[in-house]
Design a protein around this motif. Structure first.
Motif, PDB file in Angstrom:
ATOM      1  N   ILE A 377       0.880  -1.178   0.000  1.00 51.71           N
ATOM      2  CA  ILE A 377       0.000   0.000   0.000  1.00 51.71           C
ATOM      3  C   ILE A 377       0.914   1.224   0.000  1.00 51.71           C
ATOM      4  CG2 ILE A 377      -1.809   1.288   1.218  1.00 51.71           C
ATOM      5  CD1 ILE A 377      -2.662  -1.301   2.575  1.00 51.71           C
ATOM      6  N   ALA A 378       0.676   2.138  -0.951  1.00 53.10           N
ATOM      7  CA  ALA A 378       1.501   3.358  -1.025  1.00 53.10           C
ATOM      8  C   ALA A 378       0.617   4.568  -1.248  1.00 53.10           C
ATOM      9  CB  ALA A 378       2.521   3.234  -2.160  1.00 53.10           C
ATOM     10  N   GLU A 379       1.127   5.729  -0.827  1.00 56.98           N
ATOM     11  CA  GLU A 379       0.387   6.977  -1.034  1.00 56.98           C
ATOM     12  C   GLU A 379       1.210   7.909  -1.913  1.00 56.98           C
ATOM     13  OE1 GLU A 379      -0.006   8.047   3.147  1.00 56.98           O
ATOM     14  OE2 GLU A 379       1.626   9.481   2.958  1.00 56.98           O
ATOM     15  N   GLY A 380       0.518   8.913  -2.471  1.00 56.04           N
ATOM     16  CA  GLY A 380       1.205   9.883  -3.324  1.00 56.04           C
ATOM     17  C   GLY A 380       0.397  11.160  -3.435  1.00 56.04           C
ATOM     18  N   ALA A 381       0.983  12.171  -4.070  1.00 54.94           N
ATOM     19  CA  ALA A 381       0.297  13.465  -4.231  1.00 54.94           C
ATOM     20  C   ALA A 381      -0.861  13.349  -5.219  1.00 54.94           C
ATOM     21  CB  ALA A 381       1.292  14.515  -4.718  1.00 54.94           C
ATOM     22  N   THR A 382      -0.774  12.346  -6.128  1.00 57.95           N
ATOM     23  CA  THR A 382      -1.862  12.052  -7.071  1.00 57.95           C
ATOM     24  C   THR A 382      -2.036  10.536  -7.079  1.00 57.95           C
ATOM     25  OG1 THR A 382      -0.346  11.732  -8.921  1.00 57.95           O
ATOM     26  CG2 THR A 382      -1.193  13.983  -8.587  1.00 57.95           C
ATOM     27  N   LEU A 383      -3.122  10.064  -7.671  1.00 57.43           N
ATOM     28  CA  LEU A 383      -3.329   8.615  -7.737  1.00 57.43           C
ATOM     29  C   LEU A 383      -2.246   7.963  -8.604  1.00 57.43           C
ATOM     30  CD1 LEU A 383      -5.097   6.365  -6.696  1.00 57.43           C
ATOM     31  CD2 LEU A 383      -6.546   6.621  -8.707  1.00 57.43           C
ATOM     32  N   LYS A 384      -1.856   8.670  -9.657  1.00 55.99           N
ATOM     33  CA  LYS A 384      -0.811   8.138 -10.542  1.00 55.99           C
ATOM     34  C   LYS A 384       0.506   7.971  -9.764  1.00 55.99           C
ATOM     35  CE  LYS A 384       1.367   8.928 -15.027  1.00 55.99           C
ATOM     36  NZ  LYS A 384       1.590   9.895 -16.122  1.00 55.99           N
ATOM     37  N   GLU A 385       0.823   8.969  -8.952  1.00 58.58           N
ATOM     38  CA  GLU A 385       2.065   8.891  -8.171  1.00 58.58           C
ATOM     39  C   GLU A 385       1.982   7.758  -7.141  1.00 58.58           C
ATOM     40  OE1 GLU A 385       4.535  12.473  -6.761  1.00 58.58           O
ATOM     41  OE2 GLU A 385       3.639  11.748  -4.886  1.00 58.58           O
ATOM     42  N   ALA A 386       0.821   7.621  -6.490  1.00 58.06           N
ATOM     43  CA  ALA A 386       0.639   6.540  -5.504  1.00 58.06           C
ATOM     44  C   ALA A 386       0.804   5.179  -6.188  1.00 58.06           C
ATOM     45  CB  ALA A 386      -0.736   6.647  -4.852  1.00 58.06           C
ATOM     46  N   ARG A 387       0.256   5.061  -7.392  1.00 54.00           N
ATOM     47  CA  ARG A 387       0.367   3.809  -8.153  1.00 54.00           C
ATOM     48  C   ARG A 387       1.830   3.506  -8.495  1.00 54.00           C
ATOM     49  NH1 ARG A 387       0.146   2.204 -13.665  1.00 54.00           N
ATOM     50  NH2 ARG A 387      -0.848   0.154 -13.918  1.00 54.00           N
ATOM     51  N   ASN A 388       2.531   4.525  -8.962  1.00 59.27           N
ATOM     52  CA  ASN A 388       3.951   4.334  -9.293  1.00 59.27           C
ATOM     53  C   ASN A 388       4.767   3.909  -8.075  1.00 59.27           C
ATOM     54  OD1 ASN A 388       3.531   4.963 -11.958  1.00 59.27           O
ATOM     55  ND2 ASN A 388       4.147   7.115 -11.767  1.00 59.27           N
ATOM     56  N   HIS A 389       4.486   4.542  -6.927  1.00 54.88           N
ATOM     57  CA  HIS A 389       5.192   4.180  -5.687  1.00 54.88           C
ATOM     58  C   HIS A 389       4.923   2.708  -5.323  1.00 54.88           C
ATOM     59  CE1 HIS A 389       6.571   8.165  -5.183  1.00 54.88           C
ATOM     60  NE2 HIS A 389       5.598   8.672  -4.453  1.00 54.88           N
ATOM     61  N   ALA A 390       3.630   2.308  -5.433  1.00 48.25           N
ATOM     62  CA  ALA A 390       3.251   0.935  -5.058  1.00 48.25           C
ATOM     63  C   ALA A 390       3.885  -0.090  -5.999  1.00 48.25           C
ATOM     64  CB  ALA A 390       1.727   0.794  -5.066  1.00 48.25           C
ATOM     65  N   ILE A 391       3.866   0.201  -7.302  1.00 48.24           N
ATOM     66  CA  ILE A 391       4.420  -0.739  -8.290  1.00 48.24           C
ATOM     67  C   ILE A 391       5.942  -0.854  -8.128  1.00 48.24           C
ATOM     68  CG2 ILE A 391       4.843  -1.060 -10.781  1.00 48.24           C
ATOM     69  CD1 ILE A 391       1.960   0.037 -11.211  1.00 48.24           C
ATOM     70  N   THR A 392       6.604   0.291  -7.933  1.00 49.61           N
ATOM     71  CA  THR A 392       8.073   0.286  -7.750  1.00 49.61           C
ATOM     72  C   THR A 392       8.456  -0.564  -6.539  1.00 49.61           C
ATOM     73  OG1 THR A 392       8.210   2.487  -8.721  1.00 49.61           O
ATOM     74  CG2 THR A 392      10.100   1.774  -7.422  1.00 49.61           C
ATOM     75  N   ALA A 393       7.735  -0.360  -5.429  1.00 50.41           N
ATOM     76  CA  ALA A 393       8.043  -1.124  -4.205  1.00 50.41           C
ATOM     77  C   ALA A 393       7.722  -2.608  -4.391  1.00 50.41           C
ATOM     78  CB  ALA A 393       7.259  -0.551  -3.031  1.00 50.41           C
ATOM     79  N   ALA A 394       6.598  -2.915  -5.051  1.00 54.50           N
ATOM     80  CA  ALA A 394       6.177  -4.315  -5.230  1.00 54.50           C
ATOM     81  C   ALA A 394       7.202  -5.101  -6.053  1.00 54.50           C
ATOM     82  CB  ALA A 394       4.801  -4.374  -5.890  1.00 54.50           C
ATOM     83  N   LYS A 395       7.886  -4.408  -6.969  1.00 55.73           N
ATOM     84  CA  LYS A 395       8.900  -5.079  -7.814  1.00 55.73           C
ATOM     85  C   LYS A 395      10.092  -5.566  -6.994  1.00 55.73           C
ATOM     86  CE  LYS A 395       7.903  -2.902 -12.250  1.00 55.73           C
ATOM     87  NZ  LYS A 395       8.166  -1.697 -13.055  1.00 55.73           N
ATOM     88  N   GLU A 396      10.269  -4.991  -5.802  1.00 53.32           N
ATOM     89  CA  GLU A 396      11.380  -5.409  -4.935  1.00 53.32           C
ATOM     90  C   GLU A 396      11.131  -6.803  -4.332  1.00 53.32           C
ATOM     91  OE1 GLU A 396      14.150  -3.906  -4.620  1.00 53.32           O
ATOM     92  OE2 GLU A 396      13.829  -1.780  -5.055  1.00 53.32           O
ATOM     93  N   ILE A 397       9.862  -7.177  -4.226  1.00 54.55           N
ATOM     94  CA  ILE A 397       9.522  -8.442  -3.553  1.00 54.55           C
ATOM     95  C   ILE A 397       9.672  -9.595  -4.535  1.00 54.55           C
ATOM     96  CG2 ILE A 397       7.684  -9.741  -2.381  1.00 54.55           C
ATOM     97  CD1 ILE A 397       6.560  -6.948  -1.532  1.00 54.55           C
ATOM     98  N   LYS A 398      10.538 -10.550  -4.172  1.00 54.13           N
ATOM     99  CA  LYS A 398      10.792 -11.706  -5.038  1.00 54.13           C
ATOM    100  C   LYS A 398      10.569 -12.990  -4.228  1.00 54.13           C
ATOM    101  CE  LYS A 398      12.870  -9.451  -8.654  1.00 54.13           C
ATOM    102  NZ  LYS A 398      12.479  -8.079  -8.279  1.00 54.13           N
ATOM    103  N   PHE A 399       9.815 -13.913  -4.842  1.00 48.35           N
ATOM    104  CA  PHE A 399       9.606 -15.228  -4.229  1.00 48.35           C
ATOM    105  C   PHE A 399      10.582 -16.213  -4.885  1.00 48.35           C
ATOM    106  CE2 PHE A 399       5.476 -13.097  -3.727  1.00 48.35           C
ATOM    107  CZ  PHE A 399       5.314 -13.247  -2.352  1.00 48.35           C
ATOM    108  N   ILE A 400      11.479 -16.762  -4.094  1.00 53.98           N
ATOM    109  CA  ILE A 400      12.432 -17.748  -4.615  1.00 53.98           C
ATOM    110  C   ILE A 400      11.785 -19.128  -4.444  1.00 53.98           C
ATOM    111  CG2 ILE A 400      14.806 -18.643  -4.469  1.00 53.98           C
ATOM    112  CD1 ILE A 400      14.550 -15.564  -5.108  1.00 53.98           C
ATOM    113  N   LEU A 401      11.514 -19.788  -5.578  1.00 54.92           N
ATOM    114  CA  LEU A 401      10.767 -21.044  -5.566  1.00 54.92           C
ATOM    115  C   LEU A 401      11.656 -22.240  -5.908  1.00 54.92           C
ATOM    116  CD1 LEU A 401       7.513 -19.943  -7.470  1.00 54.92           C
ATOM    117  CD2 LEU A 401       7.963 -19.822  -5.025  1.00 54.92           C
ATOM    118  N   ARG A 402      11.347 -23.371  -5.296  1.00 51.09           N
ATOM    119  CA  ARG A 402      11.963 -24.639  -5.690  1.00 51.09           C
ATOM    120  C   ARG A 402      10.959 -25.378  -6.547  1.00 51.09           C
ATOM    121  NH1 ARG A 402      12.093 -26.885  -0.974  1.00 51.09           N
ATOM    122  NH2 ARG A 402      10.708 -28.648  -1.227  1.00 51.09           N
ATOM    123  N   VAL A 403      11.299 -25.589  -7.784  1.00 47.16           N
ATOM    124  CA  VAL A 403      10.326 -26.183  -8.733  1.00 47.16           C
ATOM    125  C   VAL A 403      10.273 -27.695  -8.548  1.00 47.16           C
ATOM    126  CG1 VAL A 403       9.691 -26.430 -11.165  1.00 47.16           C
ATOM    127  CG2 VAL A 403      10.755 -24.311 -10.336  1.00 47.16           C
TER     128      VAL A 403
END
Length: 403
Positions: A377-403
């Protein structure tokens, strides 16, 4: 004997709106009781400090729950309400509330709203009702169908049994798949609606409907329609606000809702607003925290006040643009570890990061909303900015899987 005022909850998830509700009840000074059919919750008892008493029980067995409620009363609890914030227990909780407490909601309205088939029939003459037909077991497919179509099980919750058919072959395959799960069930076929989709969180207090949040939905379409992004419109355009209010008022009047919470999924099509579905509760997942970040109050706490016959305070304490991005996986495997949560938390504008699965869990590409494994969940000065903040942060999360 000193009687403790208590609220009984039927079902909760480990996180999300239903869990926020048990925390809110404790904060409001109530003794909290949970009826659960999930043994794992008793094994992880220490993870639920806000739940004062946990009882393992079949949450579909109304008679067993009545016996337990009577025992709780004899043990010194003054049960003020019996509630659920989880599908499919909202109606069951309301029936029990009718018998043991003062129920400020309507059990019959909740029962209809929980059933997609009953809801469609009940509202079929309204302008916002999409075209639909019902197929009984063994009934042949109508000849004059216009594709694309949506095929769904009226008893399903979320997106797991909502399927898109672009031609007759695909329709046949979907019907076979749904019938293999439940051969005696009616299947619903609806027109496919094109246009932006909105989630509307609302409450009704003393017959007066209140729109709490209008949320733009970002839909990822793989094998299912999975919502992977939510943007809270703290100031919706006037035409969207008034159109949504008109539909909400009509639904509240049609169902005769006096008090309670509900959410609507609506699409804005060339032919005006169309109702995808109604649920008689707040949305699960991050919804309560998302609205709290945007508006400064807890919707589940104010909903509990309504269910207890008290006046809610629905006045926003502030208005912020907030966006929530969910994280899904593209391949199947056993979770070895999660990396990037701390980096995501430190990212600009981030309000909350939540990662659901533990090590050793089998993760799969999404077939239901339950297959969304983290959110930011992220906030911003506009909805577009909040979305960009949330997407940028979400890209940091990686699930390392054993197939």
């Amino acid at each position: 004997m000193i009687y403790l005022k208590a609220i009984v909850f039927i079902g909760t998830n480990k996180s999300g709106s239903s869990r926020e509700a048990t925390r809110a009840a404790e904060k409001l000074g109530y003794f909290t009781v949970l009826f659960t059919n999930n043994e794992k919750q008793l094994q992880q008892r220490r993870a639920y400090p806000d739940i004062h008493k946990m009882i393992l029980i079949d949450t579909f067995d109304i008679e067993s729950m009545k016996n337990e409620i009577e025992k709780l009363g004899k043990a010194g609890l003054n049960i003020k309400s019996i509630v659920s914030f989880v599908d499919p227990f909202v109606h069951i909780a309301s029936i029990l509330c009718d018998e043991f407490c003062q129920n400020y909601t309507s059990s019959s309205a909740i029962e209809t709203m929980e059933d997609k088939e009953k809801t469609r029939k009940f509202l079929q003459d309204q302008p916002y009702s999409p075209k639909f037909s019902l197929m009984k077991p063994n009934e042949p497919i109508a000849k004059n169908l216009t594709f694309p179509l949506i095929v769904k099980s009226p008893k399903s919750t979320g997106s797991k049994d909502v399927l898109l058919a672009t031609d007759a072959d695909q329709l046949n395959n979907h019907l076979k798949a749904l019938r293999s799960k439940n051969p005696y069930e009616t299947i619903m076929i609806e027109e496919y609606l094109d246009g932006p989709q909105y989630l509307v969180e609302a409450v009704v207090y003393q017959r007066q409907p209140h729109v709490i949040g209008i949320i733009e939905q970002e839909i990822t379409q793989g094998k299912r329609f999975i919502i992977t992004g939510y943007g809270v419109l703290v100031k919706a355009p006037k035409d969207i606000q008034s159109g949504i209010e008109e539909v909400l008022h009509s639904i509240v009047k049609a169902f005769g809702i006096e008090n309670g919470a509900l959410h609507l999924e609506l699409r804005l099509t060339q032919n005006g607003w169309k109702l995808i579905e109604i649920n008689p509760r707040i949305s699960g997942g991050a919804m309560n925290n998302m609205l709290q970040a945007a508006l400064g109050f807890s919707l589940v706490e104010e909903t509990l006040k309504i269910l207890l016959g008290e006046q809610p305070n629905l006045q926003p304490r502030h208005k912020k643009f907030v966006y929530t991005k969910y994280v899904i996986v593209e391949s199947r495997g056993i979770l070895e570890k999660v990396i990037g949560k701390a980096r995501a938390t430190r990212s600009t504008g981030v309000v909350e990061v939540y990662v659901k699965p533990r090590r050793g869990t089998l993760l799969t590409p999404p077939l239901s909303m339950g297959h969304r494994y983290a959110y930011v969940i992220a906030e911003g000065a506009t909805l577009k900015e909040a979305r960009n903040h949330a997407i940028t942060a979400a890209k940091e999360i990686k699930f390392i899987l054993r197939v």
